[in-house]
Design a protein around this motif. Structure first.
Motif, PDB file in Angstrom:
ATOM      1  N   SER A 145       0.836  -1.204   0.000  1.00 39.84           N
ATOM      2  CA  SER A 145       0.000   0.000   0.000  1.00 39.84           C
ATOM      3  C   SER A 145       0.868   1.251   0.000  1.00 39.84           C
ATOM      4  N   CYS A 146       0.386   2.321  -0.635  1.00 39.02           N
ATOM      5  CA  CYS A 146       1.016   3.639  -0.571  1.00 39.02           C
ATOM      6  C   CYS A 146       0.032   4.664  -1.131  1.00 39.02           C
ATOM      7  N   GLU A 147       0.104   5.894  -0.634  1.00 38.60           N
ATOM      8  CA  GLU A 147      -0.852   6.927  -1.023  1.00 38.60           C
ATOM      9  C   GLU A 147      -0.311   7.878  -2.068  1.00 38.60           C
ATOM     10  N   SER A 148       1.004   7.959  -2.175  1.00 42.73           N
ATOM     11  CA  SER A 148       1.578   8.865  -3.172  1.00 42.73           C
ATOM     12  C   SER A 148       2.870   8.264  -3.719  1.00 42.73           C
ATOM     13  N   PHE A 149       3.254   8.768  -4.865  1.00 42.72           N
ATOM     14  CA  PHE A 149       4.458   8.276  -5.522  1.00 42.72           C
ATOM     15  C   PHE A 149       5.694   8.514  -4.660  1.00 42.72           C
ATOM     16  N   SER A 150       5.686   9.578  -3.889  1.00 42.07           N
ATOM     17  CA  SER A 150       6.847   9.939  -3.066  1.00 42.07           C
ATOM     18  C   SER A 150       7.048   8.979  -1.893  1.00 42.07           C
ATOM     19  N   ASP A 151       6.019   8.179  -1.565  1.00 44.28           N
ATOM     20  CA  ASP A 151       6.150   7.222  -0.466  1.00 44.28           C
ATOM     21  C   ASP A 151       7.026   6.033  -0.834  1.00 44.28           C
ATOM     22  N   VAL A 152       7.153   5.780  -2.120  1.00 43.45           N
ATOM     23  CA  VAL A 152       7.786   4.555  -2.598  1.00 43.45           C
ATOM     24  C   VAL A 152       9.298   4.698  -2.606  1.00 43.45           C
ATOM     25  N   ILE A 153       9.989   3.647  -2.172  1.00 41.90           N
ATOM     26  CA  ILE A 153      11.451   3.635  -2.111  1.00 41.90           C
ATOM     27  C   ILE A 153      11.984   2.564  -3.051  1.00 41.90           C
ATOM     28  N   ASN A 154      12.843   2.957  -3.980  1.00 37.26           N
ATOM     29  CA  ASN A 154      13.458   1.999  -4.894  1.00 37.26           C
ATOM     30  C   ASN A 154      14.226   0.926  -4.123  1.00 37.26           C
ATOM     31  N   GLY A 155      14.093  -0.286  -4.576  1.00 37.60           N
ATOM     32  CA  GLY A 155      14.844  -1.390  -3.973  1.00 37.60           C
ATOM     33  C   GLY A 155      14.206  -1.992  -2.748  1.00 37.60           C
ATOM     34  N   SER A 156      13.147  -1.365  -2.222  1.00 33.90           N
ATOM     35  CA  SER A 156      12.506  -1.868  -1.013  1.00 33.90           C
ATOM     36  C   SER A 156      11.232  -2.621  -1.376  1.00 33.90           C
ATOM     37  N   CYS A 157      11.106  -3.831  -0.826  1.00 32.83           N
ATOM     38  CA  CYS A 157       9.912  -4.637  -1.066  1.00 32.83           C
ATOM     39  C   CYS A 157       9.314  -5.021   0.286  1.00 32.83           C
ATOM     40  N   SER A 158       9.105  -3.997   1.126  1.00 30.98           N
ATOM     41  CA  SER A 158       8.690  -4.234   2.511  1.00 30.98           C
ATOM     42  C   SER A 158       7.240  -3.879   2.776  1.00 30.98           C
ATOM     43  N   GLY A 159       6.467  -3.590   1.706  1.00 28.64           N
ATOM     44  CA  GLY A 159       5.049  -3.324   1.899  1.00 28.64           C
ATOM     45  C   GLY A 159       4.579  -1.977   1.406  1.00 28.64           C
ATOM     46  N   ILE A 160       5.494  -1.111   0.985  1.00 25.41           N
ATOM     47  CA  ILE A 160       5.131   0.188   0.427  1.00 25.41           C
ATOM     48  C   ILE A 160       5.425   0.154  -1.065  1.00 25.41           C
ATOM     49  N   GLY A 161       4.438  -0.193  -1.846  1.00 22.26           N
ATOM     50  CA  GLY A 161       4.611  -0.322  -3.291  1.00 22.26           C
ATOM     51  C   GLY A 161       4.991  -1.721  -3.729  1.00 22.26           C
ATOM     52  N   CYS A 162       5.547  -2.495  -2.822  1.00 24.44           N
ATOM     53  CA  CYS A 162       5.979  -3.851  -3.145  1.00 24.44           C
ATOM     54  C   CYS A 162       6.060  -4.666  -1.863  1.00 24.44           C
ATOM     55  N   CYS A 163       5.618  -5.910  -1.922  1.00 27.09           N
ATOM     56  CA  CYS A 163       5.749  -6.801  -0.763  1.00 27.09           C
ATOM     57  C   CYS A 163       6.127  -8.184  -1.245  1.00 27.09           C
ATOM     58  N   GLU A 164       6.705  -8.986  -0.352  1.00 25.70           N
ATOM     59  CA  GLU A 164       7.083 -10.348  -0.709  1.00 25.70           C
ATOM     60  C   GLU A 164       6.963 -11.256   0.509  1.00 25.70           C
ATOM     61  N   THR A 165       6.790 -12.545   0.227  1.00 22.43           N
ATOM     62  CA  THR A 165       6.702 -13.527   1.303  1.00 22.43           C
ATOM     63  C   THR A 165       7.252 -14.851   0.806  1.00 22.43           C
ATOM     64  N   SER A 166       7.478 -15.771   1.730  1.00 19.41           N
ATOM     65  CA  SER A 166       8.079 -17.061   1.390  1.00 19.41           C
ATOM     66  C   SER A 166       7.057 -18.009   0.769  1.00 19.41           C
ATOM     67  N   ILE A 167       7.578 -19.011   0.075  1.00 21.86           N
ATOM     68  CA  ILE A 167       6.763 -20.050  -0.542  1.00 21.86           C
ATOM     69  C   ILE A 167       6.667 -21.228   0.415  1.00 21.86           C
ATOM     70  N   PRO A 168       5.475 -21.787   0.624  1.00 17.77           N
ATOM     71  CA  PRO A 168       5.365 -22.971   1.495  1.00 17.77           C
ATOM     72  C   PRO A 168       6.104 -24.169   0.897  1.00 17.77           C
TER      73      PRO A 168
END
Length: 337
Positions: A145-168
């Motif tokens: 989730s993010c409300e504006s383009f300025s919230d997003v950080i390149n290289g980060s996939c921690s939940g602001i513009g991008c998220c990731e999780t493990s495969i079972p």
């Protein structure tokens, strides 16, 4: 070796047919014994593979025929097809859905690697789920989730513009679903779509540009290959079909239902071929001794030359000269008168 392999540059609709097109045994050096049976090819186009994978050429048993999953269909007459290995959900400026696609993938013999893949979702109003069966149904996923383009950080996939999780573990099939909470309202101009995919860990590096469109049309997926449907204990009961050859051992697969063969310590090569695991000459490859090195089957021995003492090892006591102490004979001197 046991194995992981790469589902790479394959269209979804031919994944089941070509899931064994991989570069295998990459840790085996080029001067080691052959990795395929005599008379069998080890290449399809720019793809190199090793037994138990193979093509059925020249009438030879080039692949492990107990499972068709090890058969490689090689058609050099066609161009590499364009794969489609992610799913996305898009909206227009009025909040209406303009594109929606859920993705399903089934690999009947080899489980998706839980250690070498990630489930990734991209978008500023996106939640994605990864579901399947392991005897019982499982569901996992992540929220971005993010409300504006300025919230997003390149290289980060921690939940602001991008998220990731493990495969079972033990995932032979999966379904991916992508949804939105607010139909991308207020963010549509810079992020009209949310999308999700499974990919080899390290393949994807998030950028703000990804909020508009995926930067790829192909996604590599690593699967853990194994000899399916048997434990080591069961497989050893049938010497005709048991796959682990001399100088190798058998281990039950940590991910999936089956077993894998690995060369014993001190050997390298292809444990699925006769004479495939060859002795490593540590005296040449790692040069572990400061003194005399003697290569042994699966091992080596260090010793010191004559006139020195120690264990002869670089990581041990090494060799030091033997020092002989000088001794003087006592002489009785009698003084006469």
């Amino acid at each position: 070796m046991g194995g992981s392999m790469l589902l790479h540059r394959l269209p979804l609709r031919v994944v089941l047919l070509l899931c064994s097109l991989v570069a295998l045994f990459s840790v085996v050096t080029a001067d080691v014994v052959q990795t395929t049976k005599p008379g069998c090819a080890n290449r399809c186009g720019n793809l190199t593979f090793a037994y138990p994978f193979g093509m059925n050429n020249a009438g030879n048993d080039c692949y492990f025929k107990e499972s068709d999953a090890f058969f490689i269909f090689c058609d050099n007459s066609t161009d590499t097809p364009t794969p489609y290995m992610y799913t996305k959900e898009c909206y227009n400026s009025f909040g209406g859905s303009s594109y929606n696609n859920n993705l399903s993938l089934i690999i009947p013999d080899f489980p998706i690697s839980s250690a070498k893949n990630k489930f990734i979702a991209v978008g500023c109003d996106t939640y994605a789920t990864f579901s399947g069966r392991q005897g019982s149904t499982y569901v996992t996923g992540c929220l971005s989730s993010c409300e504006s383009f300025s919230d997003v950080i390149n290289g980060s996939c921690s939940g602001i513009g991008c998220c990731e999780t493990s495969i079972p573990r033990d995932a032979y099939q999966y379904n991916i679903s992508v949804s939105s909470f607010n139909n991308h309202a207020g963010i549509w101009e810079f992020n009209p779509c949310g999308y999700a995919f499974v990919a080899e860990d390290g393949f994807f590096s998030f950028s703000t540009d990804n909020l508009h469109e995926p930067p790829f049309d192909m996604v590599p997926i690593v699967v853990d290959w194994l000899i399916p449907d048997q434990t080591c204990e069961d497989a050893k009961k049938n010497t005709t079909t048991y796959m682990c050859q001399e100088n190798s051992n058998c281990t039950d697969a940590e991910n999936g239902n089956g077993y894998q063969c690995r060369c014993l310590e001190g050997f390298q090569g292809n444990p699925y071929l006769q004479n495939g695991c060859q002795d490593i000459n540590e005296c040449v490859t790692s040069q572990p001794c400061v003194g005399i090195c003697t290569n042994l089957p699966g091992s080596y021995n260090c010793s010191c030359p004559e006139g020195s003492q120690g264990d002869g090892r670089k990581d041990g006591k090494g060799c030091t000269p033997i020092i002989h102490e000088k001794r003087f004979r006592s002489i009785d001197i009698v003084l006469g008168q």
